[in-house]
Design a protein around this motif. Structure first.
Motif, mmCIF file in Angstrom:
data_model
loop_
_atom_site.group_PDB
_atom_site.id
_atom_site.type_symbol
_atom_site.label_atom_id
_atom_site.label_comp_id
_atom_site.label_asym_id
_atom_site.label_seq_id
_atom_site.Cartn_x
_atom_site.Cartn_y
_atom_site.Cartn_z
ATOM 1 N N UNK A 122 0.699 -1.228 -0.192
ATOM 2 C CA UNK A 122 0.042 -0.025 0.151
ATOM 3 C C UNK A 122 0.839 1.407 -0.192
ATOM 4 N N UNK A 123 0.532 2.059 -0.934
ATOM 5 C CA UNK A 123 1.650 3.523 -0.968
ATOM 6 C C UNK A 123 1.253 3.896 -2.334
ATOM 7 N N UNK A 124 2.335 4.393 -2.782
ATOM 8 C CA UNK A 124 2.240 5.483 -4.135
ATOM 9 C C UNK A 124 3.102 4.474 -5.242
ATOM 10 N N UNK A 125 2.248 4.833 -6.276
ATOM 11 C CA UNK A 125 3.062 4.264 -7.650
ATOM 12 C C UNK A 125 2.934 5.289 -8.710
ATOM 13 N N UNK A 126 3.361 4.940 -9.979
ATOM 14 C CA UNK A 126 3.152 6.174 -10.947
ATOM 15 C C UNK A 126 2.600 5.305 -12.147
ATOM 16 N N UNK A 127 1.537 5.732 -12.940
ATOM 17 C CA UNK A 127 1.190 5.067 -14.205
ATOM 18 C C UNK A 127 1.764 5.876 -15.201
ATOM 19 N N UNK A 128 2.368 5.148 -16.205
ATOM 20 C CA UNK A 128 3.189 5.948 -17.238
ATOM 21 C C UNK A 128 2.382 5.586 -18.870
ATOM 22 N N UNK A 129 2.176 6.408 -19.430
ATOM 23 C CA UNK A 129 1.554 6.011 -20.935
ATOM 24 C C UNK A 129 2.453 6.314 -21.771
ATOM 25 N N UNK A 130 2.940 5.219 -22.545
ATOM 26 C CA UNK A 130 3.980 5.103 -23.528
ATOM 27 C C UNK A 130 3.701 5.087 -24.732
ATOM 28 N N UNK A 131 3.894 6.047 -25.813
ATOM 29 C CA UNK A 131 3.585 6.316 -27.100
ATOM 30 C C UNK A 131 4.539 5.160 -27.844
ATOM 31 N N UNK A 132 5.762 5.020 -27.531
ATOM 32 C CA UNK A 132 6.549 4.020 -28.108
ATOM 33 C C UNK A 132 7.656 3.652 -27.067
ATOM 34 N N UNK A 133 8.726 3.062 -27.324
ATOM 35 C CA UNK A 133 9.732 2.627 -26.193
ATOM 36 C C UNK A 133 10.371 3.906 -25.954
ATOM 37 N N UNK A 134 10.413 5.181 -26.666
ATOM 38 C CA UNK A 134 11.198 6.294 -26.221
ATOM 39 C C UNK A 134 10.310 7.419 -25.609
#
Length: 108
Positions: free
Chosen positions: A5-17
């Protein structure tokens, strides 16, 4: 670890870079006896109108995000995010997702 239980980050990647957006979330992850995990969460802070518009756009385009936990520079687990009416996020592991999506834009 059978619970986090804590914080995390969602990342939306368009491509690998190219990471188009990141969202901090408060998350609870549980792992059952066979190693299957379940996660629920909420945005760590309320999204303003611009952030909400971006979130809704990305979710409609493709609801797959990488999730990064504290101490990780980049997310290593791909999840499919489902948002309930009350703002609760359910994260489902998507190990078979190949990173491709077909998007059609109506420009009329």
């Amino acid at each position: 670890m059978d619970r986090f239980a804590g914080q995390a980050r969602l990342e939306w990647w368009a491509n690998h870079a190219t990471c188009l957006e990141e969202y901090d979330i408060d998350i609870t992850v549980t792992v059952d006896a066979v190693g299957k995990w379940r996660a629920t969460g909420r945005h760590a802070s309320a999204l303003d109108a611009t952030q909400r518009e971006g979130w809704d756009f990305l979710m409609e385009m493709d609801p797959h995000f990488s999730i990064a936990f504290p101490g990780e520079d980049r997310g290593r687990i791909t999840v499919r995010v489902v948002e309930a009416e009350d703002g609760t996020l359910t994260l489902l592991e998507a190990p078979d997702w190949d990173g491709s999506v077909s998007v059609t834009f109506d420009l009329s």
